[in-house]
Design a protein around this motif. Structure first.
Motif, PDB file in Angstrom:
ATOM      1  N   ASP A  52       0.852  -1.191   0.000  1.00  0.00           N
ATOM      2  CA  ASP A  52       0.000   0.000   0.000  1.00  0.00           C
ATOM      3  C   ASP A  52       0.887   1.241   0.000  1.00  0.00           C
ATOM      4  O   ASP A  52       1.775   1.386   0.851  1.00  0.00           O
ATOM      5  CB  ASP A  52      -0.908   0.007   1.230  1.00  0.00           C
ATOM      6  N   ASN A  85      -0.825  -1.008  -4.459  1.00  0.00           N
ATOM      7  CA  ASN A  85      -2.082  -0.273  -4.307  1.00  0.00           C
ATOM      8  C   ASN A  85      -1.772   1.170  -3.922  1.00  0.00           C
ATOM      9  O   ASN A  85      -1.262   1.431  -2.831  1.00  0.00           O
ATOM     10  CB  ASN A  85      -2.956  -0.931  -3.237  1.00  0.00           C
ATOM     11  N   SER A 101       3.434   0.018   5.223  1.00  0.00           N
ATOM     12  CA  SER A 101       3.110   0.696   3.970  1.00  0.00           C
ATOM     13  C   SER A 101       4.136   1.793   3.707  1.00  0.00           C
ATOM     14  O   SER A 101       5.077   1.994   4.480  1.00  0.00           O
ATOM     15  CB  SER A 101       1.701   1.278   4.026  1.00  0.00           C
TER      16      SER A 101
END
Length: 406
Positions: A52, A85, A101
């Motif tokens: 992410d 993502n 992330s």
């Protein structure tokens, strides 16, 4: 030495080995399954990863939005097979990056700093340590920032040239020096990029020779010391076969199965790299030297192990002593991945070439550049070492020594 006696010993050894299905599966079948399976398994795990990434646009300008959208597209396509993502957060300040992330923070004043001719801005890249994937994504972010920076510099130069009333080729102005790489092959001819690829593949092939050494150690130590421990060696000596015929038969059997194992390891290695996306580029001379070096290495290792086994009390001590030889081979073949032997000092090169395993590696590497003479020389030296150790093993392989250790 009588050929029929050697054949009888060889057949006996092969029959013994053929009954040991687990060993055969371990040395022949397992590599063919394990290495390609490892590539598929690792590739599957790699593709199953996700990351992410939060692009925090604190500036909220047209330029910062352009940077954020371009970065998002670059990251989503930069690692094929891996889910990256990306979420763009505009107008958010003090963003708390979730653990695991990545956050790319575009600070306020980003566009103003880039628009000024001497302006300079910084973006913050927040990364969780210890993740290989995070490191790859971070490198992509830095790569995109470098590309964006080039575009900004070109824009600034164009503006300055326009203000000065001069025409310039911005690309030539910013990149006045170009390096063109050429490869010179053996003999001075052009090698090209293919020659470089073959030479680099040879490094991997040279390292793979390490896997040839291990099977012969296991087979020969069990064939000699194992038989003594099982009290079957005395019966073999009573058959009328000479100690040299027994030794040659045992070494030949070990070489036969060792070559089968070497072929399996080699095919598995090629499959591993192919499935990993790094196909090896092999020339006919390279393949021939690889096969010949493997054959000689199996016989050489069998001779060394036979010598050690004749002087060992137990199969454990025989294998322990032989695995010291294995570690020497590992050091030679691992160094072949990163060391150019021709660039070493003369005294160190001579010292290394006193080790027989070095010549197998050098034969493969010289073959990759088309140096047939050097390949032949190293193969001849390797053959000489092989004959020397077989002769030494034959001398130690006396009835009294191998039974009574005297």
């Amino acid at each position: 030495m009588r050929l029929w006696a050697v054949k009888a010993i060889l057949w006996k050894e092969l029959l013994d080995l053929s009954r040991d299905y687990k060993t055969l599966a371990y040395v022949v079948v397992l590599p063919l399954v394990a290495l390609p399976g490892l590539a598929i398994f690792s590739g599957g795990l790699y593709s199953a990863q996700s990351m992410d990434v939060y692009i925090v646009d604190e500036d909220g300008s047209e330029i910062s939005s352009l940077f954020a959208e371009g970065l998002a597209e670059y990251l989503e396509s930069g690692l094929p097979g891996v889910a990256v993502n990306v979420e763009i957060l505009s107008g958010v300040e003090g963003f708390d990056t979730p653990f695991g992330s990545i956050a790319v923070v575009i600070p306020e004043g980003f566009s103003r700093g880039l628009e000024d001719l001497d302006g300079r801005v910084s973006i913050r890249l927040v990364v969780t340590p210890g993740s290989p994937l995070a490191g790859q994504v971070a490198s992509l972010v830095e790569g995109y920032a470098s590309l964006f920076e080039e575009a900004v510099v070109e824009s600034r130069v164009s503006r300055l040239a326009e203000a000065a009333g001069v025409e310039v080729d911005v690309e030539r102005l910013l990149d006045p020096l170009e390096v063109e790489r050429e490869y010179i092959g053996f003999g001075g001819g052009a090698a090209g990029a293919r020659g470089e690829a073959v030479a680099m593949s040879a490094r991997v092939v040279a390292f793979s020779l390490f896997f040839v050494v291990n099977p012969a150690i296991v087979f020969v130590s069990d064939s000699i010391v194992g038989e003594r421990e099982r009290r079957t060696l005395e019966k073999l000596l009573l058959t009328g076969a000479s100690r040299l015929e027994i030794l040659v038969g045992k070494v030949a059997a070990a070489a036969a199965l060792g070559l089968a194992a070497a072929a399996a390891d080699s095919l598995a290695l090629v499959a591993f790299f192919t499935l990993s996306g790094f196909s090896l580029l092999l020339s006919p001379l390279l393949v021939a030297s690889w096969a010949a070096s493997s054959a000689l290495l199996v016989i050489l290792t069998a001779g060394i192990t036979a010598f050690i086994s004749a002087r060992s009390e137990t199969i454990r001590s025989a294998q322990s002593g032989s695995f010291i030889v294995l570690m020497v081979a590992l050091a030679i073949y691992f160094s072949a991945l990163v060391v150019d032997y021709s660039r070493l000092p003369a005294w160190l090169s001579i010292l290394l070439q006193a080790i027989p395993f070095t010549h197998a590696s050098l034969a493969v590497i010289k073959a990759s550049v088309g140096d047939l003479a050097a390949t032949t020389i190293h193969m001849a030296v390797l053959t000489g070492f092989t004959a020397l150790f077989i002769a030494a093993a034959a001398r130690e392989f006396s009835s009294e020594r191998i039974i009574l250790l005297r």
